[in-house]
Enzyme design. Structure first.
Site, short mmCIF file in Angstrom:
data_model
loop_
_atom_site.label_atom_id
_atom_site.label_comp_id
_atom_site.label_asym_id
_atom_site.label_seq_id
_atom_site.Cartn_x
_atom_site.Cartn_y
_atom_site.Cartn_z
N HIS A 106 3.95 -31.94 -8.47
CA HIS A 106 3.31 -32.83 -9.45
C HIS A 106 1.82 -32.53 -9.62
O HIS A 106 1.07 -33.39 -10.09
CB HIS A 106 3.53 -34.30 -9.06
CG HIS A 106 4.95 -34.75 -9.23
ND1 HIS A 106 5.46 -35.89 -8.66
CD2 HIS A 106 5.98 -34.20 -9.93
CE1 HIS A 106 6.74 -36.02 -8.98
NE2 HIS A 106 7.08 -35.01 -9.75
N ASN A 198 12.16 -42.59 6.17
CA ASN A 198 11.48 -43.47 5.23
C ASN A 198 11.26 -44.85 5.84
O ASN A 198 11.93 -45.23 6.80
CB ASN A 198 12.32 -43.61 3.94
CG ASN A 198 11.49 -43.86 2.70
OD1 ASN A 198 10.29 -44.12 2.80
ND2 ASN A 198 12.12 -43.80 1.55
#
Ligand code: BJW
Length: 225
Positions: A106, A198
């Site tokens: 990104h 996570n």
């Protein structure tokens, strides 16, 4: 030779003090993403977008890598096979920790991109709407960031690595933004073991063979040890 692909998201930098996007108090709860993270938002109001990224760049420069970034450096240094980090993050904490093989899908806060001619150069601390492009001199300098609707960087290399991976590990990403959200499916289909690390199970947790929950600064070093 074993091949490992690691995908990181905002959660790995959360404990370095950089905000995530979609958690409670995340960036998208305070900023309209269609105004600050799309090419159309930049065309409408370049100053608003540059202000947003100037503040993010200052925060990133003031932050330091945390034990999760450092654990991935130790892993890369001791790994006998090929290890690739694909990050969705635009900070440079992996590099500053010492990781070598990192792809920023990104883009990066440290880069400037000319919206007119595509030339790239190192971003100054503060980007201003009147900054001229060093190559074509038009004043359409933007951050070198992949916004919604734009094609992420390095996709051919990433898909090739996923197809060849023996293991795929996603760390601190919500699994809501494509194409990265499909990487566990892509790697799993090609035969890789898929592990999610996570704080909370992501939107694509069912695509993983194993999910370990907890803060990255604890569960990443535990996994690497
Ligand atoms: C912790 C923790 C702790 C917290 N420890 N964990 C279907 C297929 C293909 C595309 C699309 C599709 N449907 C829609 C699309 C289009 C769109 C998209 O995905 N939209 C969705 C919202 C539906 N995608 C695009 O437009 C992309 N381009 C594209 O698709 O091109 C065409 C194409 C098609 C097919 C193949 C290839 C190309 C471009 C997306 C660009 C994203 N840009 C942003 C902003 C710019 C960067 C910046 O300003 O920083 O990138 S959006 C934002 O989300 C940012 C992030 O990189 C990205 C992902 O967020 P991330 O990292 O997952 O953060 P959060 O906040 O969502 O999650 C944090 C996680 O951490 C949570 O799980 C927490 O639990 C956890 N956490 N603290 C461990 N301490």
């Amino acid at each position: 030779m074993e091949r490992l692909v690691i995908l990181t998201g905002a959660g790995i930098s959360a404990e370095s003090g950089l905000g995530t996007f979609r958690d409670k108090d995340g960036l998208w709860t305070r900023h309209d993403l269609s105004e600050v993270a799309t090419p159309e938002g930049f065309s409408r109001n370049p100053k608003r977008v540059l202000d947003f990224y100037n503040a993010r760049r200052a925060n990133s420069r003031a932050a330091a890598p945390n034990p999760a970034h450092e654990a991935l450096v130790r892993l890369e240094q001791s790994y006998l096979g090929e290890m690739l980090i694909v990050t969705q993050n635009v900070d440079d904490l992996h590099e500053r920790a010492g990781s070598r093989n990192v792809l920023h899908m990104h883009g990066t806060l440290e880069g400037a991109l000319c919206a007119a001619c595509g030339h790239r150069w190192p971003a100054p601390a503060i980007q201003r709407p009147q900054d001229p492009c060093p190559a074509c001199t038009t004043a359409q300098a933007r951050p070198d960031i992949v916004w919604f609707g734009e094609y992420p960087y390095h996709m051919e290399d990433i898909w090739q690595a996923l197809r060849r991976a023996d293991a795929f590990v996603a760390i601190g990403t919500s699994g809501t933004v494509y194409p990265a959200a499909a990487f566990a499916q892509d790697a799993g289909r090609a035969g890789a073991f898929c592990l999610e690390l996570n704080a909370e199970a992501s939107a694509v947790a069912p695509d993983f063979d194993e999910v370990r929950l907890g803060p990255a600064s604890r569960i990443v070093p535990d996994w690497v040890a």
